[in-house]
Every structure is written in structure tokens, then in C-alpha cells.
Write a protein that holds these residues in place. Structure first.
Motif, PDB file in Angstrom:
ATOM      1  N   ILE B   2      44.268  31.109  46.342  1.00 55.43           N
ATOM      2  CA  ILE B   2      43.956  32.303  45.545  1.00 55.43           C
ATOM      3  C   ILE B   2      42.677  32.908  46.107  1.00 55.43           C
ATOM      4  O   ILE B   2      41.596  32.373  45.889  1.00 55.43           O
ATOM      5  CB  ILE B   2      43.746  31.937  44.065  1.00 55.43           C
ATOM      6  CG1 ILE B   2      45.021  31.278  43.513  1.00 55.43           C
ATOM      7  CG2 ILE B   2      43.376  33.152  43.257  1.00 55.43           C
ATOM      8  CD1 ILE B   2      44.920  30.873  42.068  1.00 55.43           C
ATOM      9  N   TYR B   4      39.555  35.660  46.771  1.00 60.43           N
ATOM     10  CA  TYR B   4      38.590  36.377  45.926  1.00 60.43           C
ATOM     11  C   TYR B   4      39.255  37.587  45.255  1.00 60.43           C
ATOM     12  O   TYR B   4      39.993  38.314  45.886  1.00 60.43           O
ATOM     13  CB  TYR B   4      37.463  36.878  46.841  1.00 60.43           C
ATOM     14  CG  TYR B   4      36.210  37.312  46.133  1.00 60.43           C
ATOM     15  CD1 TYR B   4      35.135  36.446  46.011  1.00 60.43           C
ATOM     16  CD2 TYR B   4      36.096  38.591  45.605  1.00 60.43           C
ATOM     17  CE1 TYR B   4      33.969  36.841  45.372  1.00 60.43           C
ATOM     18  CE2 TYR B   4      34.932  38.993  44.957  1.00 60.43           C
ATOM     19  CZ  TYR B   4      33.873  38.114  44.850  1.00 60.43           C
ATOM     20  OH  TYR B   4      32.728  38.507  44.221  1.00 60.43           O
ATOM     21  N   PHE B   5      39.018  37.762  43.985  1.00 59.67           N
ATOM     22  CA  PHE B   5      39.445  39.008  43.360  1.00 59.67           C
ATOM     23  C   PHE B   5      38.538  39.347  42.187  1.00 59.67           C
ATOM     24  O   PHE B   5      37.834  38.495  41.655  1.00 59.67           O
ATOM     25  CB  PHE B   5      40.917  38.949  42.906  1.00 59.67           C
ATOM     26  CG  PHE B   5      41.187  38.077  41.687  1.00 59.67           C
ATOM     27  CD1 PHE B   5      41.538  36.761  41.836  1.00 59.67           C
ATOM     28  CD2 PHE B   5      41.108  38.611  40.397  1.00 59.67           C
ATOM     29  CE1 PHE B   5      41.811  35.956  40.721  1.00 59.67           C
ATOM     30  CE2 PHE B   5      41.385  37.824  39.281  1.00 59.67           C
ATOM     31  CZ  PHE B   5      41.731  36.490  39.451  1.00 59.67           C
ATOM     32  N   THR B   6      38.555  40.616  41.843  1.00 58.64           N
ATOM     33  CA  THR B   6      37.876  41.040  40.622  1.00 58.64           C
ATOM     34  C   THR B   6      38.925  41.737  39.766  1.00 58.64           C
ATOM     35  O   THR B   6      39.945  42.190  40.262  1.00 58.64           O
ATOM     36  CB  THR B   6      36.716  42.021  40.901  1.00 58.64           C
ATOM     37  OG1 THR B   6      37.251  43.177  41.514  1.00 58.64           O
ATOM     38  CG2 THR B   6      35.684  41.403  41.823  1.00 58.64           C
ATOM     39  N   PHE B   7      38.664  41.787  38.495  1.00 57.71           N
ATOM     40  CA  PHE B   7      39.635  42.393  37.570  1.00 57.71           C
ATOM     41  C   PHE B   7      38.845  43.081  36.474  1.00 57.71           C
ATOM     42  O   PHE B   7      38.019  42.461  35.817  1.00 57.71           O
ATOM     43  CB  PHE B   7      40.528  41.293  36.996  1.00 57.71           C
ATOM     44  CG  PHE B   7      41.717  41.807  36.233  1.00 57.71           C
ATOM     45  CD1 PHE B   7      42.850  42.254  36.905  1.00 57.71           C
ATOM     46  CD2 PHE B   7      41.724  41.829  34.848  1.00 57.71           C
ATOM     47  CE1 PHE B   7      43.957  42.731  36.206  1.00 57.71           C
ATOM     48  CE2 PHE B   7      42.830  42.300  34.149  1.00 57.71           C
ATOM     49  CZ  PHE B   7      43.947  42.749  34.833  1.00 57.71           C
ATOM     50  N   TYR B   8      39.104  44.368  36.312  1.00 51.19           N
ATOM     51  CA  TYR B   8      38.394  45.106  35.273  1.00 51.19           C
ATOM     52  C   TYR B   8      39.000  44.824  33.915  1.00 51.19           C
ATOM     53  O   TYR B   8      40.130  44.377  33.805  1.00 51.19           O
ATOM     54  CB  TYR B   8      38.437  46.614  35.569  1.00 51.19           C
ATOM     55  CG  TYR B   8      37.585  46.951  36.745  1.00 51.19           C
ATOM     56  CD1 TYR B   8      36.201  47.018  36.608  1.00 51.19           C
ATOM     57  CD2 TYR B   8      38.130  47.136  37.997  1.00 51.19           C
ATOM     58  CE1 TYR B   8      35.394  47.285  37.698  1.00 51.19           C
ATOM     59  CE2 TYR B   8      37.337  47.411  39.096  1.00 51.19           C
ATOM     60  CZ  TYR B   8      35.960  47.489  38.928  1.00 51.19           C
ATOM     61  OH  TYR B   8      35.172  47.742  40.002  1.00 51.19           O
ATOM     62  N   ARG B   9      38.234  45.096  32.906  1.00 46.49           N
ATOM     63  CA  ARG B   9      38.730  44.965  31.540  1.00 46.49           C
ATOM     64  C   ARG B   9      40.016  45.727  31.331  1.00 46.49           C
ATOM     65  O   ARG B   9      40.169  46.840  31.810  1.00 46.49           O
ATOM     66  CB  ARG B   9      37.713  45.580  30.581  1.00 46.49           C
ATOM     67  CG  ARG B   9      36.537  44.743  30.368  1.00 46.49           C
ATOM     68  CD  ARG B   9      35.712  45.442  29.317  1.00 46.49           C
ATOM     69  NE  ARG B   9      34.580  44.632  28.976  1.00 46.49           N
ATOM     70  CZ  ARG B   9      33.913  44.748  27.859  1.00 46.49           C
ATOM     71  NH1 ARG B   9      34.264  45.642  26.965  1.00 46.49           N
ATOM     72  NH2 ARG B   9      32.894  43.979  27.623  1.00 46.49           N
ATOM     73  N   THR B  10      40.892  45.155  30.555  1.00 45.79           N
ATOM     74  CA  THR B  10      42.033  45.912  30.068  1.00 45.79           C
ATOM     75  C   THR B  10      41.653  46.510  28.714  1.00 45.79           C
ATOM     76  O   THR B  10      40.730  46.026  28.055  1.00 45.79           O
ATOM     77  CB  THR B  10      43.239  44.978  29.864  1.00 45.79           C
ATOM     78  OG1 THR B  10      42.807  43.842  29.120  1.00 45.79           O
ATOM     79  CG2 THR B  10      43.801  44.519  31.190  1.00 45.79           C
ATOM     80  N   GLU B 170      33.956  51.883  34.899  1.00 43.70           N
ATOM     81  CA  GLU B 170      34.778  50.852  34.260  1.00 43.70           C
ATOM     82  C   GLU B 170      34.745  50.938  32.734  1.00 43.70           C
ATOM     83  O   GLU B 170      35.682  50.497  32.068  1.00 43.70           O
ATOM     84  CB  GLU B 170      34.413  49.452  34.740  1.00 43.70           C
ATOM     85  CG  GLU B 170      33.029  49.024  34.373  1.00 43.70           C
ATOM     86  CD  GLU B 170      32.785  47.568  34.788  1.00 43.70           C
ATOM     87  OE1 GLU B 170      33.446  46.689  34.228  1.00 43.70           O
ATOM     88  OE2 GLU B 170      31.944  47.353  35.660  1.00 43.70           O
ATOM     89  N   PHE B 214      46.448  37.896  43.393  1.00 43.15           N
ATOM     90  CA  PHE B 214      47.564  37.191  42.803  1.00 43.15           C
ATOM     91  C   PHE B 214      47.787  37.672  41.370  1.00 43.15           C
ATOM     92  O   PHE B 214      48.905  37.764  40.895  1.00 43.15           O
ATOM     93  CB  PHE B 214      47.322  35.685  42.826  1.00 43.15           C
ATOM     94  CG  PHE B 214      48.479  34.945  42.255  1.00 43.15           C
ATOM     95  CD1 PHE B 214      49.665  34.851  42.957  1.00 43.15           C
ATOM     96  CD2 PHE B 214      48.425  34.407  40.977  1.00 43.15           C
ATOM     97  CE1 PHE B 214      50.767  34.215  42.420  1.00 43.15           C
ATOM     98  CE2 PHE B 214      49.525  33.766  40.429  1.00 43.15           C
ATOM     99  CZ  PHE B 214      50.695  33.672  41.154  1.00 43.15           C
ATOM    100  N   PHE B 215      46.684  37.983  40.692  1.00 41.45           N
ATOM    101  CA  PHE B 215      46.748  38.436  39.306  1.00 41.45           C
ATOM    102  C   PHE B 215      47.484  39.779  39.208  1.00 41.45           C
ATOM    103  O   PHE B 215      48.428  39.944  38.420  1.00 41.45           O
ATOM    104  CB  PHE B 215      45.325  38.548  38.781  1.00 41.45           C
ATOM    105  CG  PHE B 215      45.181  38.533  37.297  1.00 41.45           C
ATOM    106  CD1 PHE B 215      46.242  38.275  36.455  1.00 41.45           C
ATOM    107  CD2 PHE B 215      43.941  38.759  36.718  1.00 41.45           C
ATOM    108  CE1 PHE B 215      46.083  38.250  35.070  1.00 41.45           C
ATOM    109  CE2 PHE B 215      43.765  38.732  35.342  1.00 41.45           C
ATOM    110  CZ  PHE B 215      44.842  38.493  34.523  1.00 41.45           C
ATOM    111  N   ILE B 257      47.192  49.185  34.852  1.00 40.82           N
ATOM    112  CA  ILE B 257      46.339  47.999  35.017  1.00 40.82           C
ATOM    113  C   ILE B 257      46.248  47.610  36.496  1.00 40.82           C
ATOM    114  O   ILE B 257      45.169  47.328  37.011  1.00 40.82           O
ATOM    115  CB  ILE B 257      46.886  46.814  34.177  1.00 40.82           C
ATOM    116  CG1 ILE B 257      46.834  47.162  32.689  1.00 40.82           C
ATOM    117  CG2 ILE B 257      46.108  45.534  34.473  1.00 40.82           C
ATOM    118  CD1 ILE B 257      47.476  46.115  31.776  1.00 40.82           C
TER     119      ILE B 257
END
Lengths: 393, 393
Positions: B2, B4-10, B170, B214-215, B257
Motif C-alpha cells: 500500500i 503513500y496516500f492522502t485522503f481528504y475528509r468526506t 479542503e 488503494f483506497f 470522493i
């Protein structure tokens, strides 16, 4: 068909090896006066914590530091809030296991308020929290509770009048979850095992919950896909592998997101009851009870011919063999495979029996009396609960 | 592995038939003085909008109402902000298509600020927005832009010196996305088709983006799984089916998303360039160009032997046949299947050619000069772009 569902906010997620380097930048978004909540454990010994402290100093961030030992009590939260309220804390940063993250989350929730956290605990206090809090950044160093993505903090007072209850509000979802597998490789095998079993329990229980949605199912299924190949390696020969640790951290993160939205089942019902009376790690309760609980759930679902729920369990059984369950597949076979796999994991990982923490036959009635079914896919009665507990006494 | 990743708020998501009933409760979380932004279209004619207005009134919520026609311009946002700033608006609620949601999002972002929104537009203004805004609730009545889940609002000034640019932060992710398929059944076939193709473009472009994780892949894949069986029914015989509309709404939400986190590709590069010059619905640009863009992307990836990206395209091709791509499968076959399916959708849905909006051969150089590759999986040059545009002139 996509039935009705709701989905709470996720935190902003920063995930990956080396992502701790972002800590200064993340904190600076909120201010430069930090309350740093940490554990007493491996991260300090490894020297990693000192490096993180230097990262904050390099960004001209000043901080106070609070060390948390064991699962947090209301007193710990109230004492910390008394000490730091009015000191202009801009953001709370918790770096540690689930207990540390829960402590930090509760402190961030209580800093702007005058009352005791007990007033807001579910089933204990009578007040409703407004949701107003100090921003909160969670940096997990174990892969288990998923607290970095949940809207609740679990606080315990252990003993005869004990409890283990949640402080909960959707605003308590951390503002940032910073997940760096490089911080997690220091987690020792027994804690990795208990936490990993907890993460799997959370994923499975939220997946089969009546409150699950297509959205949480998609996530939970993907989390279990990563966990299944990495749980044993993380606790045995590959504990130093960043890939293995990243997969476990991902599964744990996802378990937090799915449990916050779909809820949990009977295993967590037991954990809440047992955890208030006995000093026993949360992950151990979950890990030790998951196999018999799954066996009992499936047995009762079979007797009730609840095909839909059985198919969900079977889908996870098939996933464990890297297969997608097809309509023509034998549901029973894959349900059994799921049970036997959890049995095998429990054995390989040497998850302790309940008696190792002083729980005896004589405690079962009391535990059962305190145990709720939560969002279990089927309502279990006292006899069912006794079966599950007795299997791991 | 997996990476590196970032994910903003939903956003907080309320999804399902009848969920509009929650509007009063959702608004009340923020206050009782609402700016209601709506379109001029089908929702009014159906009488639904009046029902929503009564729901607000029943909760003692007062509101001002602003009607938006067409894609929003900076002037529309500035004018609305001038009118409502200082009037104690607690929350902005936008009920409508992507343009209405984007207008509401931009107004909620600008209400606490004195300057023009142009100052904060990407590539146009020189200022950085602080993220401070009025809370914002998005209620989409089309299934396409996914704006109910994104952190940007697209504003356009159409003409020779025109532009189509984003206001982005964001914090601009809506606080609540309330998605009720019962509001979407009124969307006419041509808009349903263009929006549906936009949603698929967003899902596919974010899935093959180098910034995908991956998310986001897990989510995008699930979104395309729902979209593929429901796009044509939603535009033809089953437009009144809540199930069909719910599936499309889910796909659209997920596309928002995933695009917010993984970005988009060449089709949206074109949309940004063309949309600033010509008055042509965003969904039509995306829908008409997706097939040749996918054909060109796959051709260039083949010439560069970019196996990893080709496998991702092939995985979606296989999904269209309800298959999981296996390592032994023929990647070429499924890439071709993906292209031919998009071709077929474009034909069945009568997605218009560019010339129907006045675009000619003579405009291509200018469009190409303004088109960026964004997060396209491969860098396309001017000749590649000309091929794509010419295919749908």
C-alpha cells in the motif's frame, strides 16, 4: 439495490511510510501550541519519539507533554483538562496505541468545557456534548482499534462498580489521522496479535451488521483482504516489514471507518462488559472470543435460515482463499472455512484464555448480564453467550 | 503493498429514498437562517421544491432563496455574497444540479470574506483562501458532477477571454451531502445521460490516475460496478426506478470522493479549456470525448508498454462483463472491451458532437493550447489531443 445509509465524516488521512514528516505542517494548520499525548512504551525506547519532538521544534511549535499508561479513565481525562484548560492549547496530538489516541480524543473534546467527562459518557452521564472541541490529530503506533478514524473515545473505570463506556460525537472524528507504518514496526508481537485480531473483529462485525451499507461493505471487504495475508507475518517473521505493517495499518484504519458507520456485534458487547470489571487488554478480549462468537452466530443464523447473513459470512470465508463467492458456491463450506481460519489464527498467535486474567466460571452470569448484542446480525440469548465465554475460559 | 496516500475528509452523507425528510434536522444543527440556492428546473415543476420549503418552515427555519440558471460565473457568486453578507446566514443549502451545488459551495465559501471570488480562483487570482466559510449542505438533483463530495466549485466566464476554473480548499467539502434518489427521478433523459457519462469519466479518470490510491481504487471500482448496469436504464425505460436512480446517485457520489483525492485526466483537461470558451454542458464535453480519449490513452500506453496502467483499464473492461480480471486474462481483450462499451454508450445515449455547440476545426489549436493533461496516466501531446477532438467534432 442500494438501501438507505448514512456515513459520517472521515478524518483527513495521511498514510504511508515516512508520513510522520508531515506532522509539523499538519499541526501548523491549527496553531503552534500543542498538547502532545503519548504512551510510555516502545516508541520512546526506539528514539522515534525524540525525533518527532525535534520535528515539532523545527517548525517552532511549542508543546506540553502528557504521558498515558494503560486504558484511559475519566479521572485521567478530567485531570489533564484541569491542567491544560485556559492554557491556549491550539491542537491535541496523540501518538500511541488505542488507549493513547482515545485519551487524546477525550481531552480534545473536553478542553473547551467545564464539566467532568463522566457527564457525557454513554449510559452514565446525562448530558449531551455540543461537539465543540479543540482540533485533534491522531498518530497510531498500533494497528487495532481504528480510533484514528472513529467518533468515540472509550474510557474505563475498572472494578466492581466499573464501566467501559464511550464519549461520542461525530465531531470527535479526528481532524487528521496520520498513519506511518514506520512507527508501528516497534509494536511487540503480543500487542500486534491482539490489536490485529481486534481490527479483524471490527471489520467482520461491521461487515455483518444490520447497519452496514454497500459503502461500508466495500471498505470492510477491502480491509479484510489486506489483513488476511499480513496478520500472521506481522506477529511473526515479518514484523519489521513496512509492507506488512502498512497493510495491517490500512486494515485497522478501515475498521475504524466501518465500525463508526455500521457498528459492532456481540464480541464488542462482551468487551464492553468484561473491560469494565477486569484489567484485560481490549484486543485480547476480542481476539479470544471471535472464533466461538462467529461459530455461535453462524449456528444460530443457520437454525433461523438467515440466508442473507450467512452469505455475508461465506463471502469472507471465500475471501480468505482469495475467491469471490459465486451464487453457485457452497455457503456452508465457506462459513466453516471462516470459523476454522479464525480458530487457527487464535492458536498460532497464542491469544490468551480469559482465565489468564482471573476470569472464572463464577463471573459468567455477571458478564452475561452486562453484555449487549449491539449490532450483532442475530440476537443471542444468555445460553449462547455462555457458550462463547466458556469456550475461552 | 500500500503506497503513500492522502485522503481528504468526506462529507457527512445521508443517502436514500426519502432522506430529504432529514433536511430540517440537518439544517437545525447549524442554525435557523438559511440561504437556499436552487435551479430553475424540473424540481420546481414537480412540486417537490415546495414540499422541501414546507419541511423547512415546519422546523421554524427561515430562508432566503436564490435561483441559479446555468453554470455559475464569478459575478453570480459576488452578487449573491454582496446581497447576503452580514445578514446572519447560518448555513447555505443548495438543491439542484452540479451548477447549483457549485454556486452554493462558492457562496458559502465567500460569505465571510470581503473580496471577489475571482481573487481565489486557481490560475486566475493570486490569493489563498483561509478555508473559513459558512456551513454548506449539498442536495444534488442530478447524478454527475459529484460536487456534493468534492472540495472545489467550478466557476466559468464564457467567451474569448473566458475561463473555467476552480475555487478549491479542503474545507469546502460540503458539511452534509444529502442524496435522495426521489429528487433525481425528475432529471430528463439528456441531462441524465450527460451527467452519467461525466460520473463514469470521473470514476475512470480517477481510477487510472497516477495519484490514485488503494483506497480510492476500491471506491471507484465499486462505483463503476453500480454505474455500468444502470446508466442506460436511467436514461431510457427505467428513469422512474428508485433503484436505478439510487445506483447512479451512488456512483456519482463516489466519483466526487475519488476525483477529490486522485484527480482527473485528459477529458477534464479538455472540459476546462472548452468550457471557458463555449457554452456547452460539462457532461456533454466529458461524455462525447471519453471514448476517443480512452482509445488514445490505451494506444499510447501500449506503445510505451505501460503494463500497470493497461491492467487498470483492463480491470474495468472485465468489470463491465461482471468479471474479476485474473493474471492469466488477456489485458488487450478487456481494454478493447472497455473502449467498445464506451463507444456503444455514447451512441445509445445520443451524446452530441462538439459541432452541435459551434465548435469547428478552426477552434482546435486554441483548445489544445489551453488543455492540460491533469492526472492523465500518460502525457498526451498536441497530435494526440487533436485525434481525440477530431473524433467528436
Amino acid at each position: 439495490m442500494i438501501p438507505y445509509f448514512t456515513f459520517y465524516r472521515t478524518p483527513r488521512i495521511i498514510f504511508g511510510a515516512g508520513s510522520i514528516q508531515e506532522i509539523g505542517r499538519m499541526v501548523s494548520d491549527y496553531g503552534n501550541n500543542v498538547l502532545l499525548v503519548t504512551g510510555k512504551e516502545s516508541l520512546t525506547r526506539s528514539g522515534k519519539l525524540n525525533k518527532i519532538v525535534r520535528m515539532l521544534e523545527d517548525c517552532s511549535i511549542s508543546f506540553s507533554r502528557l504521558s498515558v499508561h494503560g486504558e484511559p479513565s475519566p479521572e485521567l481525562v478530567d485531570d489533564a483538562v484541569s491542567e491544560y484548560r485556559g492554557k491556549g492549547i491550539d491542537v491535541v496530538v496523540a501518538i500511541g496505541g488505542g488507549s493513547v489516541v482515545d485519551a487524546g480524543k477525550a481531552i480534545s473534546a473536553m478542553l473547551p468545557h467545564d464539566s467532568s467527562v463522566v457527564d457525557y459518557l454513554e449510559g452514565i452521564g446525562g448530558s449531551t456534548h455540543s461537539g465543540v472541541k479543540v482540533p485533534f490529530i491522531a498518530v497510531p503506533t498500533t494497528s487495532g482499534t481504528g480510533s484514528e478514524a472513529t467518533k468515540n473515545a472509550v474510557l474505563s473505570r475498572i472494578g466492581d462498580d466499573g464501566f467501559k463506556r464511550s464519549l461520542r460525537h461525530e465531531n470527535f472524528v479526528p481532524d487528521v489521522a496520520l498513519i506511518d507504518p514506520e512507527l508501528i514496526i516497534f509494536c511487540p508481537p503480543d500487542i500486534t496479535a491482539a490489536c490485529g485480531m481486534d481490527a479483524f473483529t471490527q471489520l467482520l462485525e461491521s461487515y455483518v451488521s444490520p447497519e452496514s451499507s454497500f459503502f461500508t461493505d466495500t471498505l470492510a471487504y477491502s480491509g479484510m483482504g489486506y489483513l488476511k495475508d499480513n496478520l500472521i507475518p506481522a506477529c511473526t517473521g515479518d514484523s519489521g516489514s513496512i509492507d506488512v505493517r502498512a497493510s495491517m495499518a490500512y486494515a485497522s484504519l478501515i475498521s475504524g471507518i466501518t465500525l463508526a458507520n455500521a457498528g459492532l456485534g456481540i464480541v464488542h458487547g462482551f468487551a464492553s462488559a468484561i473491560g469494565g470489571i477486569f484489567s484485560i487488554p481490549h484486543g485480547v478480549i476480542c481476539g479470544t472470543l471471535l472464533a466461538p462468537a462467529t461459530r455461535k452466530n453462524i449456528a444460530v443464523l443457520r437454525s433461523e435460515r438467515s440466508i442473507e447473513s450467512l452469505v455475508k459470512f461465506a463471502r469472507i470465508g471465500a475471501l480468505l482463499e482469495d475467491k469471490t463467492l459465486m451464487p453457485s458456491d457452497d455457503t456452508d463450506k465457506y462459513c466453516d472455512l471462516l470459523i476454522s481460519t479464525i480458530d487457527r489464527w487464535t492458536e498460532i498467535l497464542h491469544i490468551p484464555l480469559l482465565r489468564e486474567y482471573g476470569i472464572t466460571e463464577g463471573d459468567l452470569d455477571r458478564i452475561i448480564g452486562l453484555t449487549g448484542n449491539k449490532n450483532n446480525p442475530v440476537q443471542l440469548g444468555a445460553d449462547d453467550m455462555r457458550y462463547i465465554l466458556s469456550a475461552r475460559l
